[in-house]
Design a protein around this motif. Structure first.
Motif, PDB file in Angstrom:
ATOM      1  N   VAL A  43      -3.394   2.621   6.967  1.00 52.71           N
ATOM      2  CA  VAL A  43      -4.560   1.742   7.039  1.00 52.71           C
ATOM      3  C   VAL A  43      -5.491   2.164   8.169  1.00 52.71           C
ATOM      4  CG1 VAL A  43      -5.306  -0.635   7.529  1.00 52.71           C
ATOM      5  CG2 VAL A  43      -3.432  -0.210   5.928  1.00 52.71           C
ATOM      6  N   ILE A  81       0.844  -1.211   0.000  1.00 56.65           N
ATOM      7  CA  ILE A  81       0.000   0.000   0.000  1.00 56.65           C
ATOM      8  C   ILE A  81       0.875   1.254   0.000  1.00 56.65           C
ATOM      9  CG2 ILE A  81      -1.722   1.304   1.308  1.00 56.65           C
ATOM     10  CD1 ILE A  81      -2.578  -1.485   2.495  1.00 56.65           C
ATOM     11  N   TYR A 120      -7.639  -3.461   6.610  1.00 58.03           N
ATOM     12  CA  TYR A 120      -8.420  -3.090   7.798  1.00 58.03           C
ATOM     13  C   TYR A 120      -9.446  -4.164   8.129  1.00 58.03           C
ATOM     14  CZ  TYR A 120     -10.746  -0.017  11.146  1.00 58.03           C
ATOM     15  OH  TYR A 120     -11.264   0.528  12.292  1.00 58.03           O
ATOM     16  N   LYS A 135      -5.946  -1.289   1.059  1.00 59.17           N
ATOM     17  CA  LYS A 135      -6.091  -0.656   2.376  1.00 59.17           C
ATOM     18  C   LYS A 135      -7.365  -1.122   3.066  1.00 59.17           C
ATOM     19  CE  LYS A 135      -6.649   3.954   4.438  1.00 59.17           C
ATOM     20  NZ  LYS A 135      -6.639   5.415   4.169  1.00 59.17           N
ATOM     21  N   ASN A 136      -8.459  -1.133   2.352  1.00 60.26           N
ATOM     22  CA  ASN A 136      -9.733  -1.568   2.940  1.00 60.26           C
ATOM     23  C   ASN A 136      -9.668  -3.041   3.337  1.00 60.26           C
ATOM     24  OD1 ASN A 136     -10.818   0.977   2.536  1.00 60.26           O
ATOM     25  ND2 ASN A 136     -11.712   0.464   0.548  1.00 60.26           N
ATOM     26  N   PRO A 172      -4.290   4.409  -7.627  1.00 61.18           N
ATOM     27  CA  PRO A 172      -5.047   4.873  -6.451  1.00 61.18           C
ATOM     28  C   PRO A 172      -6.164   3.910  -6.052  1.00 61.18           C
ATOM     29  CG  PRO A 172      -4.624   6.721  -7.918  1.00 61.18           C
ATOM     30  CD  PRO A 172      -4.204   5.487  -8.657  1.00 61.18           C
ATOM     31  N   ALA A 173      -6.890   3.393  -7.025  1.00 59.40           N
ATOM     32  CA  ALA A 173      -7.972   2.458  -6.708  1.00 59.40           C
ATOM     33  C   ALA A 173      -7.427   1.165  -6.128  1.00 59.40           C
ATOM     34  CB  ALA A 173      -8.799   2.175  -7.960  1.00 59.40           C
ATOM     35  N   ASN A 189       1.115   4.168  -3.009  1.00 56.94           N
ATOM     36  CA  ASN A 189       0.865   5.593  -2.750  1.00 56.94           C
ATOM     37  C   ASN A 189       2.087   6.464  -3.041  1.00 56.94           C
ATOM     38  OD1 ASN A 189      -1.823   5.229  -1.950  1.00 56.94           O
ATOM     39  ND2 ASN A 189      -1.250   4.806   0.175  1.00 56.94           N
ATOM     40  N   ALA A 229      -4.626   0.822  -4.449  1.00 55.98           N
ATOM     41  CA  ALA A 229      -4.156   1.119  -3.086  1.00 55.98           C
ATOM     42  C   ALA A 229      -5.330   1.151  -2.114  1.00 55.98           C
ATOM     43  CB  ALA A 229      -3.413   2.453  -3.071  1.00 55.98           C
ATOM     44  N   ARG A 230      -6.444   1.764  -2.509  1.00 50.27           N
ATOM     45  CA  ARG A 230      -7.623   1.813  -1.630  1.00 50.27           C
ATOM     46  C   ARG A 230      -8.179   0.411  -1.380  1.00 50.27           C
ATOM     47  NH1 ARG A 230      -8.767   6.400  -4.819  1.00 50.27           N
ATOM     48  NH2 ARG A 230     -10.169   5.177  -6.159  1.00 50.27           N
ATOM     49  N   LYS A 231      -8.179  -0.398  -2.408  1.00 48.07           N
ATOM     50  CA  LYS A 231      -8.692  -1.761  -2.275  1.00 48.07           C
ATOM     51  C   LYS A 231      -7.859  -2.555  -1.268  1.00 48.07           C
ATOM     52  CE  LYS A 231      -9.821  -5.818  -5.124  1.00 48.07           C
ATOM     53  NZ  LYS A 231      -9.822  -6.368  -6.515  1.00 48.07           N
ATOM     54  N   SER A 260       1.392   2.841   6.261  1.00 46.28           N
ATOM     55  CA  SER A 260       0.599   2.784   5.031  1.00 46.28           C
ATOM     56  C   SER A 260      -0.743   3.482   5.161  1.00 46.28           C
ATOM     57  CB  SER A 260       0.386   1.323   4.619  1.00 46.28           C
ATOM     58  OG  SER A 260      -0.304   0.609   5.637  1.00 46.28           O
TER      59      SER A 260
END
Length: 552
Positions: A446, A380, A414, A410-411, A403-404, A384, A406-408, A444
């Protein structure tokens, strides 16, 4: 159907057939058009080393002391004049102290005192970064890396007087000299020991604020010495052992250099060398050598180091505004993102089991560390940071999917790795809690700053939490403390960990340091450890980047 044996397709089939059975056609070199230019720029930025003549300060006696580092200490006994002015036959086993860690080329003079030299003299020199290296027998050697890294050299002198330079470059503070053989019919003495010390450093860093505590000032001083010794014609892993450029060390040394010696041409050289010597598929090799000509350690691929190249390049470009280097090497950074794309699952979790089978995944000298959370966090972070580099260079459209992704990830981190009940991140099938997992999850982004603080605070009181095995991982732990706003805890961590080495006599920081196990070695023999190691220099970065934390 009649075959046309002269048709182009048929001829091509028979041309390619041997290659197919030999394992396939060699993959195309994706960076072939750029390599020579990259390697030329690496050579153009090669620094000229400064040379300083250094001499031993004292004769010391090595004594066992349970309170000393690794059980040995050096005690001053005499001036070097005693060695120089008397027969060496009565002084075999003498140890001299140069007073500081040095890297370079060792020279000594040898002269007859009486009688005619009628036979060769054979001497053994042992060079040590710490006293234990001169106190513990090297043989029978039980280490898992080459015995030849240990710095003992046998010298046979056939004529006197003579001035002899040991051809091997050495890194040491202490020298032990032993007599292995000499004729009884003449006497001799050794004089004028000296070292031509080398480093790429030419700039003296600014002084710290007068409000800096003595301990922090000492940590900074020793960190600077460590960095100086490792700054040769590349950022070396260690001047004694693994004398080459590794990506992980490049990243940490370049951070410390940016806030101290500011030798940016050396940083640039290292980037171009690594790029020019990357694999034909464009993926980086973890480490490279300079001589006899630049070459990589073929096949040595380290997943987390590939990612850290991107992070280091972004930090360098942002700090120096050297966008040309960033643009030159953008294809390399962009190519490393394919690794993340390959192992990122549909659920947003990195397939760390598959990655671990296909790659060397390092993160720390810690055999029992589960690396799932570390890999997820670093991936992640790399996505970024690489996108941030793309924005600096105006290349966002080339990595529009990042970006998408990285968000995936990250989610997913978590959802799958965070335990809201304990406030800690877990890793792997056994739900391991470690300093590494918390550090990379915090770095990262998170978790929120509040959740990050809670995780790092809970970590300290978690009995079975896997602690860092080396200063390398400890750097990322301190970085996470700062990132989460735990400033006092970050300062205390630096004072306790690196300050612990200071209190045990370090004049450069060590490759491996476990306060509970001073004899720890990744190589099954602690004298072969590096006691001046690149990845240990980063207190310099923390102390100088965050004066409001460390200089008050």
């Amino acid at each position: 159907m009649v075959l046309n044996l002269l048709s182009p397709k048929f001829i091509l089939f028979f041309v390619l057939l041997p290659a197919v059975f030999a394992g396939g056609v060699k993959a195309q070199d994706v960076f072939q058009p750029y390599r020579q230019d990259w390697l030329k720029k690496a050579e153009d930025n090669k620094p000229k080393l400064t040379e300083t003549e250094k001499h031993p300060l004292n004769i010391v006696k090595l004594e066992q002391d349970a309170a000393a580092f690794q059980g040995w200490k050096a005690v001053n006994t005499d001036s070097v004049g005693k060695l120089y002015n008397n027969s060496f036959k009565t002084q075999s086993g003498v140890v001299v102290d140069f007073g500081e860690h040095l890297t370079g080329y060792f020279t000594f003079n040898i002269k007859s005192l009486k009688g005619t030299p009628d036979a060769p003299v054979r001497l053994k020199f042992t060079f040590g970064e710490v006293p234990s290296e001169l106190s513990v027998p090297f043989d029978p050697y039980k280490g898992t890396i080459s015995r030849a890294w240990l710095q003992d050299e046998t010298v046979t002198v056939t004529e006197m007087p003579a001035t002899i330079t040991i051809p091997r470059r050495l890194a040491f503070r202490y020298v032990k000299v032993e007599l292995l053989g000499a004729s009884p019919y003449f006497d001799f003495h050794i004089t004028d020991m000296q070292l031509k010390a080398t480093t790429a450093v030419t700039f003296k860093p600014p002084l710290l604020a007068p409000t800096t505590s003595p301990l922090i000032a000492d940590i900074d001083r020793v960190g600077l010495n460590t960095l100086k010794e490792c700054m040769q014609t590349v950022y070396e892993d260690g001047p004694k052992r693994d004398r080459r450029l590794w990506i992980g060390d490049l990243y940490l040394e370049s951070l410390a250099n940016q806030y101290s010696y500011q030798k940016n041409d050396l940083t640039k050289r290292c980037f171009y060398l690594l790029a020019g010597l990357s694999g034909d598929d464009g993926i980086l090799i973890s480490n490279v050598f300079e001589t006899p000509e630049p070459h990589a350690q073929v096949g040595n691929r380290l997943l987390d180091y590939c990612f850290l190249f991107n992070v280091a390049l972004k930090e360098y470009v942002a700090a120096t505004d050297d966008k040309q280097t960033g643009i030159d090497l953008w294809p390399v950074a962009k190519k490393q993102l394919d690794i993340a794309r390959k192992y990122a699952g549909k659920d947003g979790m990195m397939d760390y089991i598959k990655a671990g089978k296909e790659w060397w995944v390092f993160f720390d000298w810690k055999d029992d560390l589960d690396k799932q959370a570390c890999l997820q966090g670093l991936t992640i972070y790399t996505l970024n940071q690489t996108y941030a580099l793309a924005k600096i260079l105006g290349k966002e459209d080339e990595v529009a999917d990042i970006p998408a992704l990285a968000r995936k990830l990250k989610n997913a981190a978590y959802k799958n790795l965070y335990n809201p009940k304990s406030g800690l991140f877990v890793s792997g099938i056994n739900k391991q809690v470690s300093y590494g997992a918390q550090a990379w999850m915090v770095l990262s982004g998170v978790v929120s700053k509040t959740e990050g603080q809670a995780a790092l605070k809970a970590l300290v009181s978690t009995k079975d939490a896997v602690r860092p095995g080396a200063p390398y991982m400890f750097h990322y732990y301190v970085a996470a403390l700062i990132e989460s706003g735990l400033k006092a805890e970050a300062k205390e961590a630096v004072e306790t960990y690196w300050g612990g080495m200071i209190k045990k006599g370090a004049d450069t920081f060590w490759e491996v340091y476990d306060p509970k196990d001073e004899l720890k070695s990744p190589y099954n023999f602690y004298p072969v450890n590096s006691y001046c190691h690149a990845w240990s220099c980063t207190p310099v970065y923390f102390i100088r980047k965050y004066p409001e934390i460390f200089q008050r």
